[in-house]
Design a protein around this motif. Sequence first.
Motif, mmCIF file in Angstrom:
data_model
loop_
_atom_site.group_PDB
_atom_site.id
_atom_site.type_symbol
_atom_site.label_atom_id
_atom_site.label_comp_id
_atom_site.label_asym_id
_atom_site.label_seq_id
_atom_site.Cartn_x
_atom_site.Cartn_y
_atom_site.Cartn_z
ATOM 1 N N MET A 187 1.526 -8.213 -2.296
ATOM 2 C CA MET A 187 1.116 -7.426 -1.130
ATOM 3 C C MET A 187 2.343 -6.904 -0.388
ATOM 4 N N GLU A 188 3.331 -7.765 -0.227
ATOM 5 C CA GLU A 188 4.513 -7.310 0.509
ATOM 6 C C GLU A 188 5.209 -6.156 -0.202
ATOM 7 N N SER A 189 5.210 -6.175 -1.531
ATOM 8 C CA SER A 189 5.870 -5.076 -2.221
ATOM 9 C C SER A 189 5.096 -3.772 -2.052
ATOM 10 N N VAL A 190 3.778 -3.876 -1.850
ATOM 11 C CA VAL A 190 2.994 -2.666 -1.555
ATOM 12 C C VAL A 190 3.349 -2.144 -0.160
ATOM 13 N N CYS A 191 3.419 -3.059 0.828
ATOM 14 C CA CYS A 191 3.826 -2.658 2.187
ATOM 15 C C CYS A 191 5.164 -1.928 2.106
ATOM 16 N N GLU A 192 6.128 -2.577 1.455
ATOM 17 C CA GLU A 192 7.477 -2.019 1.415
ATOM 18 C C GLU A 192 7.516 -0.699 0.665
ATOM 19 N N GLY A 193 6.717 -0.613 -0.395
ATOM 20 C CA GLY A 193 6.694 0.636 -1.169
ATOM 21 C C GLY A 193 6.244 1.802 -0.312
ATOM 22 N N CYS A 194 5.199 1.591 0.465
ATOM 23 C CA CYS A 194 4.698 2.675 1.322
ATOM 24 C C CYS A 194 5.702 2.967 2.436
ATOM 25 N N HIS A 195 6.255 1.922 3.015
ATOM 26 C CA HIS A 195 7.222 2.137 4.099
ATOM 27 C C HIS A 195 8.461 2.879 3.599
ATOM 28 N N GLN A 196 8.923 2.524 2.401
ATOM 29 C CA GLN A 196 10.120 3.184 1.870
ATOM 30 C C GLN A 196 9.845 4.634 1.492
ATOM 31 N N THR A 197 8.597 4.926 1.215
ATOM 32 C CA THR A 197 8.270 6.303 0.857
ATOM 33 C C THR A 197 8.048 7.166 2.099
ATOM 34 N N PHE A 198 7.406 6.571 3.124
ATOM 35 C CA PHE A 198 6.958 7.401 4.252
ATOM 36 C C PHE A 198 7.642 7.104 5.578
ATOM 37 N N TRP A 199 8.210 5.921 5.722
ATOM 38 C CA TRP A 199 8.720 5.521 7.027
ATOM 39 C C TRP A 199 10.249 5.589 7.058
ATOM 40 N N PRO A 201 12.523 6.585 4.153
ATOM 41 C CA PRO A 201 12.790 6.963 2.771
ATOM 42 C C PRO A 201 14.254 6.812 2.358
ATOM 43 N N GLN A 202 15.175 6.986 3.296
ATOM 44 C CA GLN A 202 16.588 6.922 2.898
ATOM 45 C C GLN A 202 17.024 5.521 2.513
ATOM 46 N N GLU A 203 16.159 4.533 2.773
ATOM 47 C CA GLU A 203 16.470 3.146 2.397
ATOM 48 C C GLU A 203 16.286 2.903 0.902
ATOM 49 N N ARG A 204 15.659 3.836 0.241
ATOM 50 C CA ARG A 204 15.257 3.642 -1.150
ATOM 51 C C ARG A 204 16.385 3.094 -2.034
ATOM 52 N N GLY A 205 17.574 3.716 -1.926
ATOM 53 C CA GLY A 205 18.687 3.308 -2.776
ATOM 54 C C GLY A 205 19.109 1.878 -2.498
ATOM 55 N N ILE A 206 19.128 1.513 -1.211
ATOM 56 C CA ILE A 206 19.596 0.184 -0.823
ATOM 57 C C ILE A 206 18.680 -0.898 -1.383
ATOM 58 N N SER A 207 17.385 -0.598 -1.445
ATOM 59 C CA SER A 207 16.442 -1.632 -1.824
ATOM 60 C C SER A 207 16.647 -2.099 -3.266
ATOM 61 N N ILE A 208 17.270 -1.266 -4.082
ATOM 62 C CA ILE A 208 17.496 -1.650 -5.475
ATOM 63 C C ILE A 208 18.401 -2.885 -5.539
ATOM 64 N N ASN A 209 19.276 -3.014 -4.546
ATOM 65 C CA ASN A 209 20.162 -4.173 -4.523
ATOM 66 C C ASN A 209 19.513 -5.402 -3.906
ATOM 67 N N GLY A 210 18.243 -5.332 -3.697
ATOM 68 C CA GLY A 210 17.529 -6.513 -3.230
ATOM 69 C C GLY A 210 17.342 -6.582 -1.730
ATOM 70 N N ARG A 211 17.894 -5.628 -1.021
ATOM 71 C CA ARG A 211 17.706 -5.656 0.433
ATOM 72 C C ARG A 211 16.622 -4.666 0.788
ATOM 73 N N ASN A 212 15.495 -5.174 1.192
ATOM 74 C CA ASN A 212 14.461 -4.213 1.558
ATOM 75 C C ASN A 212 13.782 -4.601 2.862
ATOM 76 N N ALA A 213 14.565 -5.183 3.743
ATOM 77 C CA ALA A 213 14.038 -5.481 5.071
ATOM 78 C C ALA A 213 13.895 -4.182 5.838
ATOM 79 N N ARG A 214 13.038 -4.220 6.833
ATOM 80 C CA ARG A 214 12.893 -3.030 7.647
ATOM 81 C C ARG A 214 14.131 -2.862 8.506
ATOM 82 N N PRO A 215 14.466 -1.650 8.870
ATOM 83 C CA PRO A 215 15.658 -1.453 9.685
ATOM 84 C C PRO A 215 15.502 -2.019 11.096
ATOM 85 N N SER A 216 14.328 -1.929 11.676
ATOM 86 C CA SER A 216 14.205 -2.335 13.068
ATOM 87 C C SER A 216 13.766 -3.784 13.234
#
Length: 219
Positions: A187-199, A201-216
């Motif tokens: 479920m969390e990966s679905v949340c993050e997937g939508c957030h990285q696409t719509f909220w 998006p520039q975080e996309r590259g960073i998340s590949i290295n395992g960091r996918n926390a929200r910025p705020s």
Amino acid sequence: MRGQIAAAFCAAVLGFAASSPVAFAQQKPPKSRASGAAATPNSLAVGPGNPAGDRQVFLSIKDLMESIIDPSADTLWGAVGTVVDNEGIHELFPKTQDEWQEPRRAAVRIVEGSNLLMMPNREAAPAGTKSEAPGAELEPPQITVLVREKRKSFEAFARALQRVGLEAVRAIDAKDTSLLLEIGARMESVCEGCHQTFWYPQERGISINGRNARPSQSR
Ligand code: HEC
């Protein structure tokens, strides 16, 4: 930790979301009203361009996140897991019928809240809302436009969330705690997937290295 688990599941879930056949009935616009019938007041507000028919959208995606999706996800994530303290490792899981009720209600809200996310013409946030992390996140009006442009993708994420919610309801009814734990990670990966696409998006590259926390707010 959870971020890492989510990252591992991410690719698989997103692939699934993109390629899976439509599992839930597509909402169709209402059939044209019988010509003899008087127009109801509602039909005036609902033109043929509004595929949600006479269901109206009043509040924003942000409102749904704050009031329905996020608190429900927190309840599900909090229901099962492992706690490590001085006395050792404890498995956390609901024990009584009553304790199972809370995560079940949360899973129901995820399932049906996903339908609300799929209703078209919802603004990202109330008018005048500003991003808490400008630069890292899109501003709400930009999100609204992006959601409109990539409608299919947005709905695929919402449908993926609905599907894991439904899996959670079933796992809860079967009192299958290890399955529920695994569903929580997906479920969390679905949340993050939508957030990285719509909220953000520039975080996309960073998340590949395992960091996918929200910025705020990191979880
Ligand atoms: C279909 C896409 C989608 C899915 C799935 C989704 N979100 Fe969101 N979420 C958004 C968007 C878009 C925003 C940004 C709204 C805004 O601030 O304009 C958002 C914002 C948020 C916020 C911030 C709300 C605020 O106060 O600004 C939280 C918290 C959140 N989501 C939690 C979650 C959790 C937890 C899940 C998974 C259980 C989830 N979301 C799933 C699209 C989604």
